[in-house]
Design an enzyme around this catalytic site. Structure first.
Site, mmCIF file in Angstrom:
data_model
loop_
_atom_site.group_PDB
_atom_site.id
_atom_site.type_symbol
_atom_site.label_atom_id
_atom_site.label_comp_id
_atom_site.label_asym_id
_atom_site.label_seq_id
_atom_site.Cartn_x
_atom_site.Cartn_y
_atom_site.Cartn_z
ATOM 1 C CD GLU A 104 13.777 -12.044 12.391
ATOM 2 O OE1 GLU A 104 14.945 -11.599 12.394
ATOM 3 O OE2 GLU A 104 13.373 -12.881 11.560
ATOM 4 C CB SER A 374 -29.087 14.166 -31.535
ATOM 5 O OG SER A 374 -29.257 14.266 -32.930
#
Length: 687
Positions: A104, A374
């Site tokens: 690159e 409960s």
């Protein structure tokens, strides 16, 4: 008209020496050139100083947050369909770094963001072809374009790219630029950055890539549609050869190493569909905490590259999801929610908001539309203990019509299936069998307002009204609230604020938030332990949770809860407090079989999550006395009353008389013949 030179001769002026004339001209040109050079140098220096001091624009690249579990394992790397896993340069294979630079920008460490040679070559080519095909972009220019610009091919964009490249070079080191570049470039298939690409193609971290793998991957960003090994392996190999040759030219590797790398057989991971995010309901919860409670903006959350370290245990999370899936597999419309936290520090370890996030994103873990039934009763009984009741308090189990508000109103509750023993029950038996008559007696005797105060101390924030039905869990609460409340029992009365985030770091590693969960002692430790001892009976023979006792291999306490539309199991060990809810989204009545699914989910999850942790007894604090009692008389057990049971009391509230007036000699041994091995183990532990 006479020439000027002839006029000079007539006037007696001799011609100037040509050499001196040219010398003066050169001197003037040199002075001009030097002046221009100085001016240019000063201007350039001022320009660079300006670039160095001027803030770079906001990046146009979205850096999605990285969410980690308590062990540092990545939970979610796929938000928005993008895969991003930033890593430091030191955690990237040197082969990959060299391969990328070679292909690159081979002069990366020599130029200042713009390569004059490459630029001149590109300009000449563009002029000849009357096009803009030659980019001549350095790594710095590519990073500038990816961060701040579009990819349109215009001279104005190229000029901006050059300026931003210079600015990056003045503000960042070469290694910082390279690190950002390798974390930004696109490798195809929604993978941004080398770490995501390395995991996708080779199922390994970027630091572990060898030369062959590195040279192949370095070629992909040039054109993922052409060089991705998923799409065209021949093109990918051709590009790899080109990169290896470039590395040889730049003395990064030898020719022999290049040839071996090219011939190496690579194992490419088969392309996988993007998996769904793990713990999706928890992920959404994290977003809400970050943006709403911690006041971090949504923009920063979505695109700031935050690293969020959470309390979640991915292993426990998977076990929770599997347990729910297993128990609900034959009931496609039945829903479930689970919240589990460590009562010692409030850390949320697992959260399931529903059986299918893809079908419905509503998080039922926070739904405050479900009656706990409960499972709310332990809060009532804790309030009773705080107000000088003891586990030996008795009420008769008969159909009863209660009056309240000075007799102006009445309330007539029913037991489950309208079954009554017509016997006098103590608190232990009332809890284990989930008796409704006992619970309403208790709340009316102790006071509904006091029960609400206790609920608030335990972290219940939902609307509660001072009515007798409150004892039976008639007011909706969330699984999150119930897990937190029961965690306070497990933590001997110390409530730790539930928390899901350990710390948050920004993209640069700066800590934005660190968790400091609030801790507060809200219950007397002895009272908390007595409640735990009472709730252990739920999993003993005759208790409503006994059907899953064979799944539990450790001490556990808890309470079941059932209404016409909801089933609950809320329980805990010393390490985990967990609330499980099962029901339908539209308040559809649940069947008896469906109401029994919450307890197995709780049991399978708890045992699975704690599989690697040895069973641990609940800590007995100071101020607790544990004795054998005769359940019928409520007195200390001796030889005359063999059906004894072990019961914990707040010191000073335990009975002092024996059931038959005897001395009590041998009472403990006499009662043992009716005890299970678990009772013996608890007795041994407490002795």
């Amino acid at each position: 008209m006479e020439p000027y030179s002839r006029k000079k001769r007539k006037a007696g002026v001799q011609d100037e020496d040509p050499v001196l004339l040219w010398f003066r001209r050169l001197k003037r040109l040199a002075a001009l050139g030097l002046s221009l050079l100085v001016i240019g140098t000063v201007a350039g220096a001022l320009f660079l100083l300006y670039l160095r001091s001027d803030a770079l624009p906001v990046s146009s690249v979205t850096l999605t947050p990285q969410i980690y579990d308590a062990q540092g394992e990545l939970i979610d790397a796929y938000q928005g369909g993008q895969k991003r896993q930033p890593v430091a340069l030191k955690d990237i294979s040197p082969y990959l770094v060299k391969a990328t630079i070679a292909i690159e920008d081979s002069r990366f460490y020599e130029h200042f963001g713009i390569d004059p040679k490459g630029l001149a070559r590109a300009v000449v080519t563009d002029i000849k072809t009357l096009s803009m095909e030659q980019g001549a972009s350095t790594i710095t220019q590519q990073l500038a374009r990816n961060l701040y610009l579009s990819h349109e091919r215009t001279w104005s964009r190229k000029m901006k790219e050059a300026v931003y490249a210079l600015q990056l070079e003045t503000q960042l080191s070469k290694d910082q630029i390279l690190e950002q570049y390798l974390n930004q470039i696109y490798y195809g298939h929604s993978a941004y950055g080398i770490q995501a690409a390395s995991r996708m193609f080779f199922d390994k971290d970027a630091k572990d890539l060898d030369l062959a793998e590195s040279s192949l991957l370095a070629g992909v960003p040039k054109g993922p549609r052409y060089y991705s090994p998923y799409l065209d392996m021949n093109n990918a190999k051709d590009r790899q050869r080109l990169i290896l040759d470039a590395m040889v030219r730049h003395n990064d590797i030898t020719k022999e190493e290049a040839d071996r790398a090219y011939e190496e057989k690579l194992t490419i991971v088969p392309q996988q569909p993007t998996p769904p995010a793990e713990a999706p309901y928890f992920r959404d919860y994290i977003r809400s905490v970050v943006t709403e409670k911690l006041n971090i903006s949504e923009a920063l959350y979505d695109s700031g590259g935050l690293k969020i370290y959470t309390t979640l245990d991915l292993r426990a999370q998977k076990i929770a999801e599997e347990a729910i899936g297993k128990q609900l597999k034959d009931a496609p419309e039945l829903q479930a929610a689970l919240v589990s936290l460590d009562p010692r520090n409030g850390a949320i370890k697992a959260m399931v908001g529903g059986r299918s996030y893809g079908a419905n994103q509503f998080n039922r873990a926070f739904a405050t539309t479900r009656q706990p039934g409960s499972s709310f009763k332990p809060i009532v009984y804790l309030t009773a203990l705080k107000n000088h009741f003891t586990p030996l308090q008795k009420y008769k189990d008969d159909p009863t019509e209660f009056s309240y508000e000075d007799g102006k109103k009445t309330y007539k509750p029913n037991n489950f299936d309208n079954k009554y023993t017509h016997e006098w029950l103590d608190m232990r038996r009332a809890i284990s069998t989930s008796n409704n008559i006992y619970a309403v007696h208790t709340i009316l005797d102790v006071g509904t307002d006091k029960v609400i105060d206790t609920a608030r101390q335990l972290g219940v924030t939902s609307r509660l009204e001072p009515l007798p039905s409150l004892a039976l869990g008639s007011f909706p609460v969330s699984p999150y609230e119930m897990a937190s409340a029961f965690g306070t029992f497990a933590n001997l009365g110390v409530r730790t604020e539930p928390n899901a985030i350990l710390r948050i770091e920004d993209n640069a590693g700066k800590i934005l938030y660190r968790s400091k969960p609030k801790q507060e002692k809200v219950i007397d430790p002895a009272q908390a332990y007595v409640m735990t001892n009472l709730m252990e009976s739920v999993f003993e023979e005759g208790g409503t949770g006994f059907r899953v006792s064979d799944l539990m291999k450790r001490p556990v306490a808890g309470k079941t809860g059932t209404t016409n539309t909801d089933a609950w199991m809320v329980g805990y060990t010393p390490e985990l407090s967990t609330a499980v809810w099962v029901g339908y989204d539209k308040d559809r009545v649940i069947s008896s079989a469906e109401s029994h699914k919450a307890a197995p989910i709780f049991a399978e999850y708890t045992e699975g999550a704690l599989e690697a942790i040895p069973p641990k007894q609940f800590t007995v604090p100071e101020g607790v006395v544990t004795v054998y009692i005769d359940p019928e008389s409520g007195k200390l057990a001796n030889e005359a009353c063999p059906h004894s049971q072990l019961q914990a009391f707040v010191q000073g509230t335990e009975p002092t008389e024996y059931c038959s007036g005897g001395s009590g000699t041998g009472a403990q041994d006499k009662g043992r013949e009716n005890k299970s091995w678990w009772d013996d183990l608890k007795r041994w532990w407490n002795d």
